[in-house]
Design a protein around this motif. Structure first.
Motif, PDB file in Angstrom:
ATOM      1  N   ARG A  83       0.999  -1.333  -0.001  1.00 58.23           N
ATOM      2  CA  ARG A  83      -0.150  -0.119   0.152  1.00 58.23           C
ATOM      3  C   ARG A  83       1.050   1.126  -0.065  1.00 58.23           C
ATOM      4  NH1 ARG A  83      -5.205   0.578   1.937  1.00 58.23           N
ATOM      5  NH2 ARG A  83      -5.438  -1.310   2.714  1.00 58.23           N
ATOM      6  N   GLY A 214      11.595  -3.184   7.553  1.00 59.53           N
ATOM      7  CA  GLY A 214      11.481  -1.907   6.970  1.00 59.53           C
ATOM      8  C   GLY A 214       9.995  -1.608   6.623  1.00 59.53           C
ATOM      9  N   ALA A 405      12.136  -9.469   3.038  1.00 60.78           N
ATOM     10  CA  ALA A 405      11.559  -7.865   3.008  1.00 60.78           C
ATOM     11  C   ALA A 405      12.907  -7.229   2.942  1.00 60.78           C
ATOM     12  CB  ALA A 405      10.598  -7.835   3.769  1.00 60.78           C
TER      13      ALA A 405
HETATM   14  O1  N01 Z   1      13.405  -2.017   2.706  1.00 58.95           O
HETATM   15  P1  N01 Z   1      14.305  -1.282   3.877  1.00 58.95           P
HETATM   16  P2  N01 Z   1      11.832  -2.053   2.305  1.00 58.95           P
HETATM   17  N1  N01 Z   1      19.974  -9.574   7.703  1.00 58.95           N
HETATM   18  O2  N01 Z   1      15.626  -1.323   3.321  1.00 58.95           O
HETATM   19  C1  N01 Z   1      16.617  -5.810   6.798  1.00 58.95           C
HETATM   20  C2  N01 Z   1       9.828   2.336   0.077  1.00 58.95           C
HETATM   21  N2  N01 Z   1       8.336   1.481   0.461  1.00 58.95           N
HETATM   22  O3  N01 Z   1      11.579  -3.049   1.433  1.00 58.95           O
HETATM   23  O4  N01 Z   1      17.624  -1.975   9.026  1.00 58.95           O
HETATM   24  C3  N01 Z   1      19.008  -9.220   8.299  1.00 58.95           C
HETATM   25  O5  N01 Z   1      13.684  -0.108   4.367  1.00 58.95           O
HETATM   26  C4  N01 Z   1      17.012  -4.545   7.055  1.00 58.95           C
HETATM   27  O6  N01 Z   1      17.659  -4.405   8.595  1.00 58.95           O
HETATM   28  P3  N01 Z   1      18.603  -3.240   8.825  1.00 58.95           P
HETATM   29  C5  N01 Z   1      10.066   3.139   1.368  1.00 58.95           C
HETATM   30  O7  N01 Z   1      10.632   4.310   0.780  1.00 58.95           O
HETATM   31  C6  N01 Z   1       7.302   2.563   0.507  1.00 58.95           C
HETATM   32  O8  N01 Z   1      11.148  -2.364   3.624  1.00 58.95           O
HETATM   33  O9  N01 Z   1      19.522  -2.848   7.426  1.00 58.95           O
HETATM   34  N3  N01 Z   1      18.199  -8.220   8.132  1.00 58.95           N
HETATM   35  C7  N01 Z   1      15.471  -3.808   7.145  1.00 58.95           C
HETATM   36  O10 N01 Z   1      14.923  -4.217   8.263  1.00 58.95           O
HETATM   37  C8  N01 Z   1      11.009   2.301   1.929  1.00 58.95           C
HETATM   38  O11 N01 Z   1      11.975   2.789   2.823  1.00 58.95           O
HETATM   39  C9  N01 Z   1       6.202   1.762   0.814  1.00 58.95           C
HETATM   40  O12 N01 Z   1      19.402  -3.627  10.079  1.00 58.95           O
HETATM   41  C10 N01 Z   1      18.439  -7.631   6.815  1.00 58.95           C
HETATM   42  C11 N01 Z   1      15.054  -4.422   5.773  1.00 58.95           C
HETATM   43  O13 N01 Z   1      15.741  -5.668   5.691  1.00 58.95           O
HETATM   44  C12 N01 Z   1      11.628   1.807   0.908  1.00 58.95           C
HETATM   45  O14 N01 Z   1      10.700   1.348  -0.069  1.00 58.95           O
HETATM   46  C13 N01 Z   1       6.041   0.377   1.151  1.00 58.95           C
HETATM   47  C14 N01 Z   1      19.628  -7.912   6.016  1.00 58.95           C
HETATM   48  C15 N01 Z   1      14.964  -3.609   4.820  1.00 58.95           C
HETATM   49  O15 N01 Z   1      14.342  -2.687   4.899  1.00 58.95           O
HETATM   50  C16 N01 Z   1      12.424   0.399   1.257  1.00 58.95           C
HETATM   51  O16 N01 Z   1      11.508  -0.387   2.018  1.00 58.95           O
HETATM   52  C17 N01 Z   1       7.188  -0.307   1.222  1.00 58.95           C
HETATM   53  C18 N01 Z   1      20.302  -8.911   6.440  1.00 58.95           C
HETATM   54  N4  N01 Z   1      21.389  -9.409   5.824  1.00 58.95           N
HETATM   55  C19 N01 Z   1       8.252   0.089   0.687  1.00 58.95           C
HETATM   56  N5  N01 Z   1      19.426  -7.047   4.864  1.00 58.95           N
HETATM   57  C20 N01 Z   1       5.071   2.455   0.836  1.00 58.95           C
HETATM   58  O17 N01 Z   1       3.905   2.585   1.518  1.00 58.95           O
HETATM   59  C21 N01 Z   1      18.538  -6.414   5.227  1.00 58.95           C
HETATM   60  N6  N01 Z   1      17.941  -6.636   6.298  1.00 58.95           N
HETATM   61  C22 N01 Z   1       5.002   3.897   0.015  1.00 58.95           C
END
Ligand code: N01
Length: 564
Positions: A83, A214, A405
């Motif tokens: 969303r 995230g 994710a």
């Molecule tokens: O990605 P993220 P996302 N081992 O990079 C973890 C947009 N968006 O897809 O914080 C364990 O934010 C990582 O952990 P850490 C929005 O701009 C918008 O969720 O690196 N964990 C984190 O928790 C957003 O900011 C909407 O320690 C690992 C997660 O993965 C952007 O997209 C909705 C890891 C990644 O979080 C990205 O969001 C969704 C590992 N080796 C997204 N590597 C709207 O609603 C990574 N992680 C508009």
């Protein structure tokens, strides 16, 4: 083989024709070469509007899109719960008053299928599909100095030339799947949220592991938890999440928005973030503790990004920021029944808002379910994926499916996936080895006539994307129009202007608390990526004024070549 030209006899093409057929043929090989005035890469929000705009200017344009449909982000990110967290009536095109009046948004925050329907409607309504080639990934974009043309190759064997090349490939479009040892040995299914199967996934009765908390993780976890036998969340860094308070739009709200669209859009364009937020101009430090708490409760009840606007200095003053962070941590403590789980969910390693704030529906409540457990992989890191599950330093978890994710290689990933070479064969990836360098986030020196929509150095991901996309598309369209009127064959950012802009982008970022977090804004999520703050924090409204001033001064800071 003869070259095929489908361009009109306009000023630019007269210049094109000065380039000999042999010259171009020798550049590309013996395959027939089709020429376009412009090639656009990507058919999401940016690419669709860019095509519309270039057509209005009479340019022959080809859009290449890797997906089997239009929609970009909203084509790929089909995970349950996907969303947008910008309000629908703001997260939409403003260029067509008719479109605004026709389209009915159903909810405050639009779901992925609704946004994808909207973008398909736009493609049909403006007859855009005939210039879009789907299922086609651009492999290389190479500038030919002799002809002043870009040579574009795709994975489908296309080889075309274009005067202008415009990347509309997305800021969050290159999924990042960490290289977990043993991942290939896993016998269950592995999904990345950014490449979700179109047919959907049935998790009924399954033990599901989700890595990542995230914006995506906090959306997908509550949905999977409703279906799966058990969900184990592997959290490395807790994030602050604010309640969305999503709801259907009432008929009165829809009518009011439609009656007031021009004003609403104008306010968005002039705002800091690209949509209207009422910001309290008081500092959190100039009120009593009771007044502060009252204000925090007020904005919490409204939900969404409004929470961060509770006081003027949440983003720049650590003391004010800590008050807000404490308030959100207390809310997590009130919501999550198990005190140890609540403690693990409370972020402490970064000021609130310095990593992309999450907006959720029932995220923290999900941890009160019997079938959801939280594993802290900061203290007990993931060691490997086994054939039957996941092993951390301290324990092993049996899983039937694994959902990553884990985010994206943001802002530069999609550009670096292509071989982009400018003057003297310089590779963009090499030019940006120490971090992206742009002038206004829209062009980079040494790459004439290559425009980047919402590139690093522009407000982009720190704003309501549709507002920033429209501003860039319109600026690029105006620039092309100016070039035609002034008989220019190329435009290129000057190095001095680029250096000054990069310094300004850093200066503004350093004035805020943003650089204190290990965020993807800084490239911190990708091992080896230079740590440089990429988006422009100066605000959508200010940035628009700056871009307009540059254009009004005959594209100050850009070098324009004329051919007369
Ligand atoms: O990605 P993220 P996302 N081992 O990079 C973890 C947009 N968006 O897809 O914080 C364990 O934010 C990582 O952990 P850490 C929005 O701009 C918008 O969720 O690196 N964990 C984190 O928790 C957003 O900011 C909407 O320690 C690992 C997660 O993965 C952007 O997209 C909705 C890891 C990644 O979080 C990205 O969001 C969704 C590992 N080796 C997204 N590597 C709207 O609603 C990574 N992680 C508009």
């Amino acid at each position: 083989m003869p070259l095929l030209f489908n361009d009109g006899p306009d000023a630019i093409e007269r210049q094109n024709e000065a380039v000999s057929e042999e010259q171009r043929s020798s550049e590309i090989s013996a395959t027939p070469v089709k020429h376009f005035d412009a090639v656009v890469i990507g058919a999401g929000f940016s690419g669709l509007y860019m095509l519309y705009r270039l057509r209005e200017l009479g340019l022959s344009t080809r859009v290449y899109e890797a997906g089997a449909g239009v929609g970009g982000t909203w084509y790929w990110n089909r995970y349950p719960g996907a969303r947008c967290d910008s309000p629908s009536v703001h997260y939409s095109y403003s260029f067509s008053p008719e479109l605004e009046q026709e389209w009915e948004w159903t909810e405050k925050y639009p779901r992925q299928p609704e946004i994808l329907r909207y973008l398909n409607h736009v493609a049909d309504r403006f007859d855009l599909r005939r210039d879009i080639q789907l299922n086609t990934r651009v492999l290389s974009i190479i500038y030919n100095e002799a002809s002043n043309l870009w040579m574009i190759k795709t994975d489908q064997g296309d080889q075309v030339s274009a005067r202008y090349c415009i990347t509309a490939a997305g800021c969050l479009s290159t999924p990042n799947t960490p290289k977990f040892p043993g991942l290939a040995s896993f016998q269950g299914q592995v999904y990345h949220t950014g490449q979700w199967p179109h047919e959907g996934v049935d998790f009924t009765g399954k033990r599901v592991g989700v890595i990542g908390t995230g914006s995506t993780g906090i959306q997908v976890i509550p949905q999977i938890a409703k279906q799966a036998a058990h969900v184990t969340v592997f959290q490395r860094t807790p994030n602050y999440s604010l309640p969305a308070r999503n709801r259907p739009l009432t008929p009165e709200e829809k009518a009011s928005v439609k009656a007031n669209y021009p004003q609403l859009r104008q306010t968005d364009r002039e705002s800091a973030a690209g949509f209207t937020i009422t910001r309290n101009e008081q500092s959190a430090l100039e009120v009593t503790a009771e007044e502060r708490q009252k204000k925090f409760e007020e904005v919490w009840a409204i939900g969404g990004f409004q929470v961060l606007a509770s006081f003027s200095d949440i983003g720049i003053n650590l003391e004010s920021n800590t008050y807000m962070a404490d308030f959100v941590r207390a809310k997590i403590g009130e919501t999550v029944h198990n005190p140890e789980v609540a403690r693990l969910l409370m972020p402490h390693d970064h000021p609130i808002g310095t990593k992309r704030i999450c907006i959720d529906t029932g995220y923290y409540e999900t941890y009160n379910r019997e079938n959801v457990s939280l594993v802290d992989v900061r203290t007990s890191p993931i060691e490997e994926i086994t054939p039957t599950g996941l092993r951390t330093k301290d324990a092993e978890y049996e899983l039937d499916a694994l959902v990553c994710a884990t985010g994206f290689d943001a802002m530069t990933g999609a550009l670096f996936n292509m071989e982009i070479r400018g003057k003297n064969g310089q590779l963009l990836k090499e030019k940006w080895a120490d971090g992206p360098r742009t002038y206004l986030g829209v062009m980079t020196a040494g790459f004439p006539n290559l425009f980047i929509i919402t590139g690093p150095g522009s407000p982009s991901v720190l704003s309501n994307m549709t507002v920033s996309i429209e501003q860039h598309v319109e600026w690029i369209g105006d620039c092309v129009q100016y070039m035609r009127e002034h008989h220019c064959s190329s435009i290129e950012a000057e190095v001095a202007a680029e250096d000054a802009w990069v310094a300004h982008v850093n200066e503004v970022a350093n004035f805020t608390l943003f650089p204190r977090a290990n965020s993807w804004y800084l490239g911190a999520n990708i091992p080896g990526k230079p740590r440089v703050f990429m988006p422009y924090v100066g605000g959508v409204g200010n940035y628009r004024i700056k871009c307009q001033e540059v254009a009004d001064k005959g594209y100050e800071g850009f070098c324009l070549m004329t051919y007369d």
